[in-house]
Design an enzyme around this catalytic site. Structure first.
Site, PDB file in Angstrom:
ATOM      1  N   LYS A  18      32.797 -23.074  81.953  1.00  0.00           N
ATOM      2  CA  LYS A  18      32.106 -23.825  83.080  1.00  0.00           C
ATOM      3  C   LYS A  18      31.099 -22.789  83.552  1.00  0.00           C
ATOM      4  CE  LYS A  18      32.599 -25.728  87.651  1.00  0.00           C
ATOM      5  NZ  LYS A  18      31.804 -24.989  88.434  1.00  0.00           N
ATOM      6  N   ASP A  62      29.260  -8.179  78.679  1.00  0.00           N
ATOM      7  CA  ASP A  62      27.737  -7.819  78.230  1.00  0.00           C
ATOM      8  C   ASP A  62      27.611  -6.520  78.594  1.00  0.00           C
ATOM      9  OD1 ASP A  62      27.475 -10.318  77.644  1.00  0.00           O
ATOM     10  OD2 ASP A  62      25.880 -10.848  79.041  1.00  0.00           O
ATOM     11  N   SER A  85      34.931 -20.505  85.309  1.00  0.00           N
ATOM     12  CA  SER A  85      33.850 -20.246  86.570  1.00  0.00           C
ATOM     13  C   SER A  85      33.467 -18.968  86.941  1.00  0.00           C
ATOM     14  CB  SER A  85      34.157 -21.369  87.566  1.00  0.00           C
ATOM     15  OG  SER A  85      33.158 -21.236  88.607  1.00  0.00           O
TER      16      SER A  85
END
Length: 410
Positions: free
Chosen positions: A341, A327, A316
Site C-alpha cells: 500500500k 533502503d 502502509s
C-alpha cells in the site's frame, strides 16, 4: 530453543474492530495474506480544483427531491431524515471506488480520534477489507481481549455480524456493526481457511486499552519489540519499550511489524527518527506532482544490529518503516513480502464536525521506490508455518529472525 509467540498470527492492515483504516486481500497458505492501510490522519482544508465537475447542480437537487418524495410515499418502513442525509454523503465518497476514502459523521470522527488516543470500545481485533472477497478480514487479534478469548484468529473473514451480511460493505459500516455498548455481545459468522463450514462466535464488547507496543528480552541480549499499529499513543509506547530493552542489556533488536496494518504518517516518522541515519524517511507526491519530504537528523540512530519481521499483513506505515530500513541497509528484513500500500490518505474536517478521508498522494521510499500493489520483499524469505503455531505456539519466523540477529551480533 523453541520460541512461542501470542501475536495471534501477525498475518493485514488497519482498524481495531472499533475503528481505523485497513485493507487486505485473500490469499492462501499461511492462514491468509492481507494488509491494512495507512492512516495519514492530519487536519487540512482544500478547495475544489478549477474546472472540476459539480454534482451539486439544480438537476441533481431536483432529482434528489423526487427520490425523497418517492421514499416518503412508497417505502414500506420509516426512513429517518438524518440517515438519508448521511447516506448521501457516504455514497458520494463511495462512488470514488477507493476503499481507503471514507466519509465520517461527527460521531464516527470522535470515535476515530478517541481510538488513536488510546480510548475505544470493541472486541480487540484489527480489521481490513479483503480485496478478493470484499469481506472484512481480521489482520491481527490483540492479546488479552475478547476477540482472543472467543477464539478469533488472524485471517478470519467476517461473513455476518449478528444477522447482517457484510460482504461489499465499506469498512467503517461493518465496524460500526461490531461496535456497541460495553458489556453487550456481538455474534460473528466467520469463514476460516481450512474449515469446511462457517464458524460462529459470540464476542463481548469491552472497553479496551489501546496497547500498540509490546516488548520482551529474548536470549543472548536480543530485544524484541512488536508494533501492532501506528497510533498517536504508539510513539511514547515504543520509546519506553526501546529504553527498557536497552536497560536490560540489549545487544540486538528484532522489530516485529507482522500483522501491522499501518497508521498515522507522523507517528511512523517519529519512530523512524529513533532508528534511522540522517536522510529521507519517505516522501510523497500529490496529483499535481508536489513533493513533501519527511526526514531524519540521524542523532538517534539505532546502535545495535536490527532484524525486522514482516509479512503480507504489514501494510502502509509498516512498509514506510520497513522500506527505509531496507533502503539504508541498517537491518535485515525476515518473513514474506509485505502488502503493498503505497498511497496516503488525509482526513479533512468539515465545519459541522464531520470529515472526509481521501487518498491524496503516493509515497516513495528513500531510494524512490513506490511499492503500491507490489510490496517489499524480505531479505530472508520465511513463509509462516501455521500448523506448529496452532499446536504449541512455535513461531518459525521469529526463530529464523533470532538466528539472523545472532549472526549479526557475533
Amino acid at each position: 530453543m523453541s520460541h512461542k509467540r501470542s501475536f495471534a498470527g501477525g498475518l493485514i492492515a488497519g482498524i481495531v474492530l472499533t475503528l481505523f483504516l485497513g485493507c487486505g486481500y485473500f490469499a492462501g497458505t499461511q492462514l491468509y495474506r492481507a494488509f491494512q492501510a495507512q492512516k495519514g490522519a492530519v487536519s487540512a482544508s482544500g478547495d475544489s480544483q478549477d474546472g472540476a465537475v459539480s454534482v451539486a447542480n439544480p438537476a441533481t437537487m431536483q432529482k434528489m427531491g423526487v427520490l425523497e418524495e418517492m421514499i416518503g410515499e412508497y417505502y414500506l418502513e420509516d426512513a429517518g431524515e438524518s440517515e438519508l442525509e448521511q447516506g448521501v454523503y457516504k455514497g458520494m465518497i463511495e462512488a470514488l471506488g477507493d476503499p481507503y476514502s471514507t466519509y465520517y459523521s461527527q460521531e464516527e470522527l470522535e470515535d476515530l480520534q478517541n481510538k488513536t488516543q488510546g480510548i475505544y470500545y470493541g472486541i480487540g481485533a484489527r480489521v481490513g477489507i479483503d480485496a478478493d472477497t470484499q469481506l472484512p478480514r481480521i489482520a491481527s487479534v490483540i492479546e488479552g481481549t475478547p476477540a482472543q478469548e472467543a477464539g478469533l484468529m488472524s485471517g478470519d473473514l467476517l461473513y455476518k455480524v449478528d444477522d447482517t451480511l457484510v460482504q461489499g460493505m465499506d469498512l467503517n459500516s461493518a465496524v460500526a456493526l461490531v461496535k456497541g455498548d460495553e458489556g453487550t455481545t456481538v455474534h460473528l459468522t466467520v469463514i476460516r481457511e481450512g474449515e469446511t463450514d462457517y464458524l460462529e462466535f459470540d464476542v463481548e464488547r469491552r472497553k479496551l486499552e489501546n496497547e500498540t507496543v509490546t516488548y520482551e528480552m529474548l536470549e543472548d541480549g536480543a530485544g524484541y519489540i512488536q508494533i501492532q499499529e501506528f497510533d498517536d499513543v504508539t510513539v511514547d509506547q515504543f520509546e519506553e519499550a526501546l529504553e527498557a530493552c536497552r536497560q536490560e542489556g540489549m545487544r540486538g533488536l528484532i522489530l516485529d511489524l507482522r500483522g501491522n496494518p499501518g497508521g498515522n504518517l507522523t507517528t511512523v516518522c517519529e519512530i523512524a527518527r529513533m532508528m534511522l541515519p540522517e536522510g529521507l524517511i519517505v516522501y510523497t507526491e500529490d496529483k499535481n506532482g508536489q513533493r513533501e519530504e519527511y526526514t531524519c537528523d540521524g542523532k538517534s540512530q539505532l546502535d545495535v544490529p536490527l532484524v525486522v519481521l514482516v509479512d503480507a499483513n504489514s501494510a502502509s506505515a509498516s512498509e514506510i518503516l520497513a522500506g527505509a530500513v531496507k533502503d539504508y541497509g541498517i537491518g535485515t528484513l525476515v518473513g514474506t513480502t509485505t502488502f503493498g500500500k503505497g498511497i496516503v490518505q488525509r482526513i479533512m474536517k468539515l465545519s459541522d464536525g464531520s470529515a472526509v478521508k481521501l487518498t491524496v498522494s503516493k509515497y516513495y521510499t528513500p531510494k524512490g521506490n513506490n511499492i503500491h500493489e507490489i510490496g517489499i520483499s524480505p531479505d530472508v524469505e520465511v513463509p509462516f508455518e501455521a500448523e506448529p503455531y496452532l499446536e504449541d505456539g512455535t513461531d518459525n519466523q521469529l526463530e529464523r529472525a533470532l538466528e539472523v540477529l545472532k549472526e549479526k551480533m557475533e
